[in-house]
Design a protein around this motif. Structure first.
Motif: not given
Length: 130
Positions: A57, A94, A119, A121, A125, A127, A130
């Protein structure tokens, strides 16, 4: 489920957050992911190696490369499927993963197939890719 098809090889990935193996207080988050590789072509193919890009992240990326998957280099005849489960840790809640498998056909052609970017997550957080 995330899916990509390259050279008649369909790759599907289903990630799952593993709260029992994670420790958010220590910035340790773990995901499992189930991969399904299906040979939809007319020729046998063998998975020789993998190349993953894993981005957390914060945008920090690491690459993982190596022979086969989970210690195997499966040979898939037309219509056959190979499935496996693996996992990855992150230091953030994430991130994203994607990459490619290096394949060789029965006729000797070497080619890459896409592993769809998916992804990672945590439930808190939400869905998002990112």
């Amino acid at each position: 489920m995330y899916t990509a098809t390259t050279h008649a090889i369909k790759v599907s990935v289903q990630p799952q957050y593993m709260p029992d193996q994670s420790d958010p207080a220590k910035s340790q988050y773990v995901w499992a992911y189930q991969v399904r590789i299906e040979n939809q072509g007319a020729e046998a193919v063998q998975l020789r190696s993998r190349s993953w890009r894993i981005t957390d992240g914060l945008g920090q990326t690491r690459e993982v490369k190596g022979p086969g998957v989970v210690g195997k280099t499966p040979l898939l005849q037309p219509g056959e499927v190979f499935e496996y489960t693996s996992g990855t840790p992150l230091s953030t809640s994430s991130g994203i993963m994607g990459g490619s498998y290096q394949m060789v056909s029965a006729s000797g052609e070497k080619f890459d197939i896409e592993i769809p970017t998916f992804s990672l997550d945590t439930p808190s957080a939400g869905r998002r890719l990112n």
